[in-house]
Design an enzyme around this catalytic site. Structure first.
Site, PDB file in Angstrom:
ATOM      1  N   LYS A   1      -2.819  37.358 -53.818  1.00 46.41           N
ATOM      2  CA  LYS A   1      -2.823  37.179 -52.368  1.00 46.41           C
ATOM      3  C   LYS A   1      -4.205  37.565 -51.852  1.00 46.41           C
ATOM      4  O   LYS A   1      -4.522  38.738 -51.672  1.00 46.41           O
ATOM      5  CB  LYS A   1      -1.768  38.042 -51.661  1.00 46.41           C
ATOM      6  CG  LYS A   1      -1.578  37.551 -50.231  1.00 46.41           C
ATOM      7  CD  LYS A   1      -1.218  38.621 -49.239  1.00 46.41           C
ATOM      8  CE  LYS A   1      -2.373  39.382 -48.696  1.00 46.41           C
ATOM      9  NZ  LYS A   1      -3.350  38.621 -47.866  1.00 46.41           N
TER      10      LYS A   1
ATOM     11  N   GLU B   1      -7.738  50.464 -55.203  1.00 43.79           N
ATOM     12  CA  GLU B   1      -9.157  50.710 -54.973  1.00 43.79           C
ATOM     13  C   GLU B   1      -9.322  50.708 -53.465  1.00 43.79           C
ATOM     14  O   GLU B   1      -9.281  49.666 -52.824  1.00 43.79           O
ATOM     15  CB  GLU B   1      -9.953  49.603 -55.667  1.00 43.79           C
ATOM     16  CG  GLU B   1     -11.357  50.026 -56.005  1.00 43.79           C
ATOM     17  CD  GLU B   1     -12.306  49.579 -54.936  1.00 43.79           C
ATOM     18  OE1 GLU B   1     -12.505  50.384 -53.992  1.00 43.79           O
ATOM     19  OE2 GLU B   1     -12.797  48.461 -55.019  1.00 43.79           O
TER      20      GLU B   1
ATOM     21  N   CYS C   1     -17.050  49.092 -50.095  1.00 46.42           N
ATOM     22  CA  CYS C   1     -16.447  50.429 -50.151  1.00 46.42           C
ATOM     23  C   CYS C   1     -17.344  51.421 -50.888  1.00 46.42           C
ATOM     24  O   CYS C   1     -17.102  52.613 -50.834  1.00 46.42           O
ATOM     25  CB  CYS C   1     -15.064  50.356 -50.783  1.00 46.42           C
ATOM     26  SG  CYS C   1     -15.070  49.339 -52.231  1.00 46.42           S
TER      27      CYS C   1
ATOM     28  N   GLU D   1     -15.047  55.445 -42.568  1.00 44.92           N
ATOM     29  CA  GLU D   1     -15.838  54.426 -43.251  1.00 44.92           C
ATOM     30  C   GLU D   1     -16.444  53.506 -42.188  1.00 44.92           C
ATOM     31  O   GLU D   1     -15.713  52.878 -41.425  1.00 44.92           O
ATOM     32  CB  GLU D   1     -14.902  53.647 -44.179  1.00 44.92           C
ATOM     33  CG  GLU D   1     -15.587  53.073 -45.359  1.00 44.92           C
ATOM     34  CD  GLU D   1     -14.614  52.394 -46.319  1.00 44.92           C
ATOM     35  OE1 GLU D   1     -13.433  52.174 -45.948  1.00 44.92           O
ATOM     36  OE2 GLU D   1     -15.031  52.064 -47.434  1.00 44.92           O
TER      37      GLU D   1
HETATM   38  P1  ADP Z   1      -9.393  45.273 -44.757  1.00 43.18           P
HETATM   39  O1  ADP Z   1      -9.580  46.236 -43.657  1.00 43.18           O
HETATM   40  O2  ADP Z   1     -10.434  45.288 -45.793  1.00 43.18           O
HETATM   41  O3  ADP Z   1      -9.011  43.899 -44.311  1.00 43.18           O
HETATM   42  P2  ADP Z   1      -6.667  45.608 -45.517  1.00 43.18           P
HETATM   43  O4  ADP Z   1      -6.098  46.718 -46.304  1.00 43.18           O
HETATM   44  O5  ADP Z   1      -6.158  45.406 -44.139  1.00 43.18           O
HETATM   45  O6  ADP Z   1      -8.211  45.860 -45.571  1.00 43.18           O
HETATM   46  O7  ADP Z   1      -6.518  44.232 -46.282  1.00 43.18           O
HETATM   47  C1  ADP Z   1      -6.708  44.082 -47.662  1.00 43.18           C
HETATM   48  C2  ADP Z   1      -5.708  43.060 -48.170  1.00 43.18           C
HETATM   49  O8  ADP Z   1      -4.397  43.600 -47.986  1.00 43.18           O
HETATM   50  C3  ADP Z   1      -5.739  41.737 -47.448  1.00 43.18           C
HETATM   51  O9  ADP Z   1      -5.448  40.694 -48.363  1.00 43.18           O
HETATM   52  C4  ADP Z   1      -4.613  41.897 -46.441  1.00 43.18           C
HETATM   53  O10 ADP Z   1      -4.070  40.660 -46.006  1.00 43.18           O
HETATM   54  C5  ADP Z   1      -3.608  42.660 -47.275  1.00 43.18           C
HETATM   55  N1  ADP Z   1      -2.584  43.392 -46.508  1.00 43.18           N
HETATM   56  C6  ADP Z   1      -2.693  43.960 -45.297  1.00 43.18           C
HETATM   57  N2  ADP Z   1      -1.525  44.546 -44.955  1.00 43.18           N
HETATM   58  C7  ADP Z   1      -0.668  44.348 -45.984  1.00 43.18           C
HETATM   59  C8  ADP Z   1       0.691  44.712 -46.261  1.00 43.18           C
HETATM   60  N3  ADP Z   1       1.403  45.422 -45.391  1.00 43.18           N
HETATM   61  N4  ADP Z   1       1.236  44.323 -47.437  1.00 43.18           N
HETATM   62  C9  ADP Z   1       0.521  43.630 -48.319  1.00 43.18           C
HETATM   63  N5  ADP Z   1      -0.752  43.259 -48.134  1.00 43.18           N
HETATM   64  C10 ADP Z   1      -1.354  43.611 -46.978  1.00 43.18           C
END
Ligand code: ADP
Length: 524
Positions: free
Chosen positions: A220, A295, A329, A426
């Site tokens: 994903k 990570e 990061c 961050e």
């Molecule tokens: P960033 O701030 O780098 O976007 P996120 O943690 O929000 O970091 O996103 C990293 C990945 O996790 C993306 O692919 C995002 O769509 C996915 N993501 C965000 N929320 C969820 C969730 N509740 N369950 C699974 N994947 C998620």
């Protein structure tokens, strides 16, 4: 292909908040749009822009037909629409991966290795196009994007080789009629959730070792940058990796995440992203006791001692702080500078930062692209404002760039203190906050005063100090006189709340393997 705008009224992009009206649009902004449009048209006509998910080897729309826009952060234009998938599509992708696991895991390591090697060769053969696609959807300068393609591909090459070295063990038995063995076997179906800042490398770091071990994957990617992921998945099919081994779904992150977590068939979640989401995934994985690698966010200290070589420290700091416009990061988040070299270093850094060229990643000589979206700029703005309100000084930059949209001026700030938000959170933007320290002990205390523990950097010419400080730092990665430390052959990962597990190197394989102990009895 007609490009439209993400923000504002579709038919009237002039009303978008950050667009200059066409009539008075600067020549530079117009050139930016034209360049991006012609690259997008070329990629589209050569089949590089995929706008469907991949389930069981079939290009698939969302079952309800819903889509989401993928936009170019430099211009705001819509590149294409991709499916907005959810739980149903994810469950089908898991089922495909589960079916494919039966045969993929039974191939010899040599056969899996050949497939991975072909995938690597295809990615490298198309590194220009993949780099262009990445600049288009993510914004990083083209040279940096092409560099990421080579870096991302290197994990596939490395694990194509390592696939053949998943050794078990024979253990000297404690009884004469026994023989004891350790077998290493693939965990099964892997859910790989990745962010937008490295649209290719965050995927290959996970998928290559998983496939090498015999696992199959449901990827994903971030909804902000799914196109590089889809193009790479397309090349995996062209490389002969069988249908169902690599699946890609995108859309509703929570629904997709929940489906991956709930499935008994998914045996491993590997994630790169925010600490908040990582914690949710870790908690969610508990229900089915999945293996988890995380990570997560960092808060990297970059420590410049009085005895540092100024040129080396400057080069290293610029590299670790400003790569990808500060959106990594492992970017230096706090630059700790000893009092004897502080003034000199601040001046040298300021003049180097002042001369950085900001612009569309396709522009000649551009080293700083836009930030990913407006929320990212707002976060940087609020951290800078907080620091200023508490006494920090802006030496260079400190505000949105004249180009508008999500461009932010590369910034250096002095007189930053450990308790300011900019030191606690961050930044994920092109801001270098300088903090002054007196002694080595104080530097170590400041550096470790955070919940994060991913990367740290030290600059010193004193060998004893470099060892002492390295051992005292609570970080998974330490760069000594070096700002660029990531490589496929070394373990990447964090301590404390920066995560669990390691990616890359021989250690990266363990994350996708089960250890099975076999006791043979009655062997007389
Ligand atoms: P960033 O701030 O780098 O976007 P996120 O943690 O929000 O970091 O996103 C990293 C990945 O996790 C993306 O692919 C995002 O769509 C996915 N993501 C965000 N929320 C969820 C969730 N509740 N369950 C699974 N994947 C998620």
């Amino acid at each position: 292909m007609a490009l439209r705008h993400c923000a504002g009224n579709f038919l009237s992009p002039r009303r978008s908040a950050y667009m200059t009206p066409h009539s008075s649009m600067s020549i530079f902004a117009r050139q930016m749009n034209m360049e991006a449009q012609s690259v997008a048209a070329h990629l589209n006509s050569s089949g590089f822009i995929r706008s469907q998910g991949l389930i069981g080897g079939k290009w698939t729309d969302a079952y309800d037909g819903k889509t989401i826009k993928v936009c170019n952060p430099a211009t705001g234009e819509v590149i294409t629409n991709v499916p907005c998938m959810g739980g149903k599509e994810t469950n089908d992708a898991i089922a495909s991966a589960y079916d494919a696991f039966v045969s993929w895991s039974k191939l010899t390591a040599a056969d899996r290795s050949k497939c991975l090697r072909k995938w690597y060769d295809l990615i490298m053969a198309h590194k220009e196009e993949l780099g262009q696609l990445m600049t288009l959807e993510q914004g990083k300068p083209l040279k940096e994007a092409i560099g990421e393609v080579s870096y991302g591909a290197s994990f596939i090459e490395y694990y194509a080789e390592e696939a053949k070295r998943v050794y078990g063990d024979i253990i000297p038995a404690t009884l004469p009629d026994r023989r004891l063995f350790v077998l290493k076997q693939p965990v099964g179906v892997v859910g790989a959730i990745t962010p937008w800042n490295f649209p290719l490398a965050m995927i290959t770091r996970k998928v290559a070792p998983a496939l090498a071990c015999g696992c199959t994957v449901v990827i994903k990617p971030s909804e902000l940058t799914p196109l590089t992921a889809l193009a790479a998945a397309d090349l995996s099919i062209q490389a002969g990796i069988p249908p169902g081994v690599v699946n890609v779904v995108m859309g509703n992150a929570v629904d997709i995440g929940d489906a991956l977590l709930a499935s008994q068939q998914v045996r491993k979640i590997t994630f790169t992203g925010s600490t908040a989401v990582g914690k949710k995934l870790m908690a969610g994985a508990a229900a089915t006791v999945k293996k988890v690698s995380l990570e997560l966010g960092g808060n990297a200290p970059c420590i410049i001692f009085d005895d540092a070589d100024l040129e080396v420290a400057l080069k290293g700091t610029l590299a670790t702080k400003f790569r990808n416009s500060g959106q990594t990061c492992v970017c230096a988040n706090r630059v700790l500078v000893q009092e004897g070299i502080y003034e000199k270093f601040a001046n040298a850094l300021s003049s180097a930062v002042q001369s950085m060229k900001v612009g569309d990643g396709f522009g000649e000589g551009v080293v700083q692209g836009p930030l990913i979206n407006d929320a990212a700029v707002q976060k940087v703005e609020s951290l800078v404002q907080d620091a200023i309100s508490k006494g920090a000084k802006v030496l260079v930059g400190g505000k949105r760039h004249g180009l508008g949209r999500t461009f932010y001026e590369p910034t250096v700030m002095a007189d930053v203190k450990g308790e300011m938000l900019i030191s606690r959170e961050e930044v994920f933007g092109p801001v270098a906050p300088l903090l002054k320290f007196k002694t080595e002990e104080e530097a170590i205390r400041l550096a470790n005063d955070t919940n994060a523990g991913l990367a740290a950097y030290i600059f010193t010419t004193n060998v004893q100090r470099s060892w002492r400080v390295t051992e005292a730092l609570e970080y998974g990665i330490v760069g000594v006189n070096e700002g660029l430390v990531s490589t496929e052959v070394a373990p990447f990962g964090g301590m404390k709340q920066s995560g669990l597990g390691r990616e890359g190197s021989k250690y990266g394989l363990d994350e996708f393997l089960e250890i099975k102990y076999v006791c043979l009895g009655n062997m007389n």
